[in-house]
Design a protein around this motif. Structure first.
Motif, mmCIF file in Angstrom:
data_model
loop_
_atom_site.group_PDB
_atom_site.id
_atom_site.type_symbol
_atom_site.label_atom_id
_atom_site.label_comp_id
_atom_site.label_asym_id
_atom_site.label_seq_id
_atom_site.Cartn_x
_atom_site.Cartn_y
_atom_site.Cartn_z
ATOM 1 N N THR A 188 -2.198 3.190 13.670
ATOM 2 C CA THR A 188 -3.152 2.429 14.471
ATOM 3 C C THR A 188 -3.477 1.114 13.764
ATOM 4 O OG1 THR A 188 -4.112 4.487 15.274
ATOM 5 C CG2 THR A 188 -5.430 2.493 15.570
ATOM 6 N N VAL A 189 -3.407 0.027 14.495
ATOM 7 C CA VAL A 189 -3.755 -1.287 13.944
ATOM 8 C C VAL A 189 -5.262 -1.312 13.685
ATOM 9 C CG1 VAL A 189 -3.815 -3.773 14.382
ATOM 10 C CG2 VAL A 189 -1.835 -2.412 15.136
ATOM 11 N N ALA A 228 -3.313 1.796 9.872
ATOM 12 C CA ALA A 228 -3.634 3.101 9.301
ATOM 13 C C ALA A 228 -2.489 4.025 9.688
ATOM 14 C CB ALA A 228 -4.955 3.613 9.848
ATOM 15 N N PRO A 229 -1.696 4.494 8.714
ATOM 16 C CA PRO A 229 -0.496 5.266 9.039
ATOM 17 C C PRO A 229 -0.807 6.663 9.572
ATOM 18 C CG PRO A 229 -0.657 4.911 6.656
ATOM 19 C CD PRO A 229 -1.832 4.243 7.279
ATOM 20 N N ASP A 230 0.003 7.113 10.539
ATOM 21 C CA ASP A 230 -0.081 8.491 11.010
ATOM 22 C C ASP A 230 0.388 9.444 9.917
ATOM 23 O OD1 ASP A 230 -0.972 7.644 13.481
ATOM 24 O OD2 ASP A 230 0.958 7.899 14.489
ATOM 25 N N ASP A 231 1.422 9.041 9.196
ATOM 26 C CA ASP A 231 2.012 9.867 8.143
ATOM 27 C C ASP A 231 2.145 9.023 6.881
ATOM 28 O OD1 ASP A 231 3.449 11.531 6.491
ATOM 29 O OD2 ASP A 231 5.287 11.464 7.691
ATOM 30 N N GLY A 274 -7.057 -1.364 17.085
ATOM 31 C CA GLY A 274 -7.111 -0.156 17.897
ATOM 32 C C GLY A 274 -5.812 0.156 18.615
ATOM 33 N N THR A 275 -4.854 -0.782 18.590
ATOM 34 C CA THR A 275 -3.559 -0.554 19.229
ATOM 35 C C THR A 275 -2.771 0.482 18.435
ATOM 36 O OG1 THR A 275 -3.489 -2.837 20.045
ATOM 37 C CG2 THR A 275 -1.388 -1.654 19.938
ATOM 38 N N VAL A 276 -2.262 1.488 19.139
ATOM 39 C CA VAL A 276 -1.423 2.501 18.498
ATOM 40 C C VAL A 276 0.020 2.022 18.571
ATOM 41 C CG1 VAL A 276 -0.621 4.896 18.605
ATOM 42 C CG2 VAL A 276 -3.021 4.352 19.083
ATOM 43 N N VAL A 277 0.703 2.037 17.419
ATOM 44 C CA VAL A 277 2.085 1.558 17.340
ATOM 45 C C VAL A 277 2.998 2.677 16.854
ATOM 46 C CG1 VAL A 277 1.407 -0.854 16.999
ATOM 47 C CG2 VAL A 277 1.756 0.611 15.010
ATOM 48 N N GLY A 324 0.842 -1.192 0.000
ATOM 49 C CA GLY A 324 0.000 0.000 0.000
ATOM 50 C C GLY A 324 0.874 1.237 0.000
ATOM 51 N N ASP A 325 0.281 2.360 -0.395
ATOM 52 C CA ASP A 325 1.062 3.593 -0.496
ATOM 53 C C ASP A 325 0.900 4.513 0.697
ATOM 54 O OD1 ASP A 325 -1.484 4.631 -0.835
ATOM 55 O OD2 ASP A 325 -1.150 5.313 -2.896
ATOM 56 N N GLY A 326 0.064 4.138 1.658
ATOM 57 C CA GLY A 326 -0.124 4.954 2.852
ATOM 58 C C GLY A 326 -1.337 5.859 2.785
#
Length: 126
Positions: free
Chosen positions: A75-76, A104-107, A47-50, A17-19
């Protein structure tokens, strides 16, 4: 065995995926081959934030227990529930049915900053 359309980490995780949306994460063929027969996988809950570089879970094989590292921060949003009963799928299909989690990427740009196939190939051949 290094798909051209994925991104990679030096710790042998891959990202599809490209983000722009959630990305799928797994371990590479190189990693599963080094581990041997995988017998157990521990993954984070939805829901876990990594944070990039932090432990995302563990993979246990007949040889050892290895950490899985988050390739990006985010976030997972899902985990591959099939692996709870059939962790050996990773050995046979590390880039398909053996995926681990979706994040789901933050950035979104953090995905492009990872290794491309040529760079990962150079890393594994050195």
């Amino acid at each position: 065995m290094i798909p051209e359309d994925l991104r990679y980490t030096a710790e042998h995780e891959w990202i599809a995926g490209d983000g722009s949306g959630p990305v799928r994460v797994g371990i590479t063929h190189f990693a599963q081959d080094a581990l041997g027969d995988i017998v157990y996988v521990q993954l984070p809950d939805e829901g876990t934030v990594v944070q990039a570089g932090d432990s995302l879970g563990e993979i246990e094989s007949t040889k050892s227990v290895s950490e899985i590292y988050a390739p990006i921060s985010g976030t997972v949003v899902s985990k591959n529930a099939t692996l709870a009963d059939e962790p050996e799928i990773i050995n046979g299909e590390p880039y398909a049915a053996g995926w681990l989690v979706e994040i789901a990427p933050d950035d979104p740009a953090s995905v492009a900053a990872l290794l491309d196939a040529a760079a990962y190939r150079a890393l594994t051949e050195s």
